[in-house]
Design a protein around this motif. Structure first.
Motif, PDB file in Angstrom:
ATOM      1  N   ARG A  69     -10.964 -15.529  12.184  1.00 34.65           N
ATOM      2  CA  ARG A  69     -10.516 -14.537  11.417  1.00 34.65           C
ATOM      3  C   ARG A  69      -9.501 -15.481  10.430  1.00 34.65           C
ATOM      4  O   ARG A  69      -8.959 -16.428  10.856  1.00 34.65           O
ATOM      5  N   CYS A  70      -9.059 -14.915   9.268  1.00 32.32           N
ATOM      6  CA  CYS A  70      -8.226 -15.498   8.358  1.00 32.32           C
ATOM      7  C   CYS A  70      -6.957 -15.391   8.856  1.00 32.32           C
ATOM      8  O   CYS A  70      -6.610 -14.282   9.405  1.00 32.32           O
ATOM      9  N   VAL A  71      -6.123 -16.633   8.929  1.00 31.32           N
ATOM     10  CA  VAL A  71      -4.834 -16.875   9.298  1.00 31.32           C
ATOM     11  C   VAL A  71      -4.064 -16.053   8.449  1.00 31.32           C
ATOM     12  O   VAL A  71      -2.799 -15.570   9.275  1.00 31.32           O
ATOM     13  N   VAL A  72      -4.191 -15.356   7.359  1.00 28.26           N
ATOM     14  CA  VAL A  72      -3.162 -14.853   6.747  1.00 28.26           C
ATOM     15  C   VAL A  72      -3.377 -13.245   6.665  1.00 28.26           C
ATOM     16  O   VAL A  72      -2.677 -12.548   7.044  1.00 28.26           O
ATOM     17  N   CYS A  73      -4.618 -12.842   6.447  1.00 31.11           N
ATOM     18  CA  CYS A  73      -5.161 -11.125   6.275  1.00 31.11           C
ATOM     19  C   CYS A  73      -5.573 -10.691   7.618  1.00 31.11           C
ATOM     20  O   CYS A  73      -5.786  -9.752   7.715  1.00 31.11           O
ATOM     21  N   ASN A  74      -6.109 -11.818   8.403  1.00 32.20           N
ATOM     22  CA  ASN A  74      -6.621 -11.578   9.627  1.00 32.20           C
ATOM     23  C   ASN A  74      -8.043 -10.645   9.801  1.00 32.20           C
ATOM     24  O   ASN A  74      -8.672 -10.089  10.545  1.00 32.20           O
ATOM     25  N   SER A  75      -8.733 -10.818   8.564  1.00 30.07           N
ATOM     26  CA  SER A  75     -10.138 -10.330   8.392  1.00 30.07           C
ATOM     27  C   SER A  75     -10.935 -11.178   8.824  1.00 30.07           C
ATOM     28  O   SER A  75     -10.711 -12.652   8.599  1.00 30.07           O
ATOM     29  N   PRO A  76     -12.166 -10.882   9.476  1.00 32.81           N
ATOM     30  CA  PRO A  76     -13.198 -11.779   9.859  1.00 32.81           C
ATOM     31  C   PRO A  76     -13.557 -12.584   8.642  1.00 32.81           C
ATOM     32  O   PRO A  76     -13.899 -12.083   7.528  1.00 32.81           O
ATOM     33  N   LEU A  86      -8.756 -19.828   6.234  1.00 32.11           N
ATOM     34  CA  LEU A  86      -8.150 -18.752   5.085  1.00 32.11           C
ATOM     35  C   LEU A  86      -9.419 -18.202   4.617  1.00 32.11           C
ATOM     36  O   LEU A  86     -10.238 -19.131   4.252  1.00 32.11           O
ATOM     37  N   CYS A  87      -9.674 -17.115   4.260  1.00 31.14           N
ATOM     38  CA  CYS A  87     -10.403 -16.402   3.393  1.00 31.14           C
ATOM     39  C   CYS A  87     -10.382 -16.971   1.871  1.00 31.14           C
ATOM     40  O   CYS A  87      -9.044 -17.159   1.658  1.00 31.14           O
ATOM     41  N   SER A  88     -11.444 -16.501   1.184  1.00 32.79           N
ATOM     42  CA  SER A  88     -11.132 -17.131  -0.124  1.00 32.79           C
ATOM     43  C   SER A  88     -10.164 -16.301  -1.009  1.00 32.79           C
ATOM     44  O   SER A  88      -9.510 -16.618  -1.856  1.00 32.79           O
ATOM     45  N   GLY A  89     -10.006 -14.863  -0.647  1.00 33.98           N
ATOM     46  CA  GLY A  89      -9.034 -14.115  -1.247  1.00 33.98           C
ATOM     47  C   GLY A  89      -7.748 -14.350  -0.782  1.00 33.98           C
ATOM     48  O   GLY A  89      -6.722 -14.152  -1.544  1.00 33.98           O
ATOM     49  N   CYS A  90      -7.307 -15.093   0.229  1.00 33.22           N
ATOM     50  CA  CYS A  90      -5.920 -15.454   0.640  1.00 33.22           C
ATOM     51  C   CYS A  90      -5.664 -17.086   0.151  1.00 33.22           C
ATOM     52  O   CYS A  90      -4.636 -17.283   0.479  1.00 33.22           O
ATOM     53  N   ASN A  91      -6.568 -17.811  -0.187  1.00 33.59           N
ATOM     54  CA  ASN A  91      -6.242 -19.143  -0.421  1.00 33.59           C
ATOM     55  C   ASN A  91      -5.890 -19.137  -1.988  1.00 33.59           C
ATOM     56  O   ASN A  91      -6.540 -19.128  -2.908  1.00 33.59           O
TER      57      ASN A  91
HETATM   58 ZN   LIG Z   1      -7.310 -13.551   4.234  1.00 28.16          ZN
END
Ligand SMILES: [Zn+2]
Ligand SMILES: [Zn+2]
Lengths: 262, 199
Positions: A155-162, A178-183
């Motif tokens: 999961r993304c370390v910031v938003c926790n989404s898979p 990190l997901c691309s949205g949180c980077n």
């Molecule tokens: Zn994220």
């Protein structure tokens, strides 16, 4: 024969430094006590019974006596001298790297049985696999795991989404993906391929035997190498010196001929 | 504030820097010199100065010497087609003592130790390679220490020398792994030299 002043330990010799005329201070990683420094008296003399035993990366059974400052190695019996590792430039260099990592990440007086077993297995696997680099990657990932630095990769370390297939990022500082949205570029992060994520996830939860059967492209294996290198350098806040040497061996020598490894 | 007169304190401090000399032994040495004649003290001082002025590295083999090339490199009676590679100058002496070796030497001044950052560039390896260029050397004997750094160095040298088509040998395992050449007894060393093996 054991008195309160002597004790036994299963140990892997990490390094040694010469002191005085022929003595050595030996750094051991022991099953029972974690990292431990002890003196091997007269170990530099070829006649010495200790000398050939307390040599990295040997796995030995050592008898120690309490000393005023450092404890003293009174006897040592080699359980595995890893002769195949010592007979090959790439393998002996990989073992230097593994030992340097253990030395850098551990402090004296904190036993860690899984870490000891991981270290012993890594040296054995190095010998069995003829220096397959997967041994190093598996060792790095699990060493960090045993020390509390297991990267979060599902999961993304910031938003926790898979994490979705496609482009994701790895942030050493955040200890995971990190997901691309949180980077947003505020963390030092690098793109990580979905294949690299999958391989790392598998490695986290499997034994080496299972892991060693997964074949990888050289592109993927160098992505993983760089990623782990970055994570390790971040955690230590310095370079691991043997890493540069391994790089040099992989890319050829630049002197005389350019014979690479394997 | 020192407990001693300044010249005494200075010399004690200098002696204490020497290997194996603690402050107590340093003091004993200083008082010994005080009791001794001026001539003897002068002779010691001059010997120390001369050491630093006259001793340098041989430009061929990099052993320590007072003349360049060193006595061994200059010796026409010796076999110039063999080079024995050692880690440090103090390794040459025990090999010479065996009386079994008539070839040349090459002193690397260290051994590869990746975790200490000691890599081939810091050793006299390029100098060894240039000695092998003209084809006059037919055998290289690797006499690095039988420990992790020495083995790494020998394996590395083998890797870069092998393509040159030179016969490469390694001291036999009369020497236990983990020991150091400098402390080997003559018999063990002579045997190791005689039964040197193919790398
Ligand atoms: Zn994220
Ligand atoms: Zn010379």
């Amino acid at each position: 024969m054991t008195s309160p002043h002597t004790y036994q330990a299963q140990a892997i010799v990490i390094k040694q430094t010469k002191i005085g005329e022929a003595d050595k201070v030996v750094t051991l990683y022991t099953l029972e006590f974690g990292k431990l420094k002890a003196v091997a008296k007269g170990a530099c003399r070829p006649g010495s019974k200790l000398g050939g035993n307390v040599e990295p990366p040997n796995y030995c059974l050592v008898m120690l006596a309490k000393g005023r400052n450092l404890d003293i190695i009174t006897q040592s019996q080699t359980m595995d001298g890893f002769l195949k590792v010592k007979g090959d430039l790439w393998c002996i260099s990989c073992s230097s790297y593994i030992l340097e990592l253990v030395d850098a990440f551990t402090t004296e007086g904190s036993p860690n049985q899984p870490l000891f077993e991981l270290l012993l297995d890594a040296l054995k696997n190095l010998s069995l696999s003829n220096g397959d680099e997967t041994v190093l990657r598996y060792f790095e990932l699990h060493l960090l795991q045993h020390l509390g630095y297991r990267p979060q990769l599902r999961r993304c370390v910031v938003c926790n989404s898979p994490l979705k297939p496609g482009v994701n990022f790895f942030s050493p500082g955040q200890g995971g993906a990190l997901c691309s949205g949180c980077n947003h570029g505020e963390f030092t992060s690098h793109p990580i391929s979905i294949d690299a994520l999958k391989v790392l996830r598998l490695w986290q939860d499997c034994d080496y035997h299972t892991v060693s059967r997964v074949k990888m492209s050289s592109k993927l294996s160098s992505e993983l190498r760089l990623l782990m290198q970055e994570y390790i350098t971040y955690l230590l806040q310095r370079e691991v010196k043997s890493m540069a040497w391994l790089e040099k061996l992989k890319t050829g020598f630049g002197v005389g001929s350019d014979c690479g490894v394997n | 504030m020192s407990f001693f007169a300044e010249p005494i304190a200075n010399l004690i401090q200098e002696f204490s820097k020497l290997p194996g000399i603690g402050p107590k032994s340093a003091q004993r040495l200083v008082y010994y010199l005080l009791r001794n004649s001026n001539e003897e003290a002068k002779a010691l001082a001059e010997a120390i100065l001369e050491l630093k002025e006259k001793i340098r590295l041989c430009s061929i083999c990099f052993n320590i010497t007072d003349c360049d090339p060193c006595v061994i490199c200059q010796d026409k009676e010796r076999d110039h087609s063999k080079i024995c590679v050692v880690e440090k100058p103090s390794d040459v002496l025990p090999l010479e003592r065996t009386g079994k070796y008539q070839g040349m030497y090459h002193v690397l001044h260290g051994a590869i130790n990746p975790s200490q950052g000691i890599v081939p560039e810091q050793l006299r390896i390029n100098e060894l390679l240039s000695r092998l260029q003209d084809g006059s050397v037919s055998e290289v004997i690797l006499a690095t220490n039988p420990n992790m750094e020495g083995e790494t160095t020998a394996l590395y040298l083998y890797r870069i020398l092998e393509p040159l088509g030179i016969h490469i040998t390694r001291l036999a395992r009369g020497l236990p792994f983990g020991g150091e050449l400098e402390y080997a007894d003559d018999v063990t060393l002579a045997q190791a030299l005689e039964s040197r093996r193919e790398f």
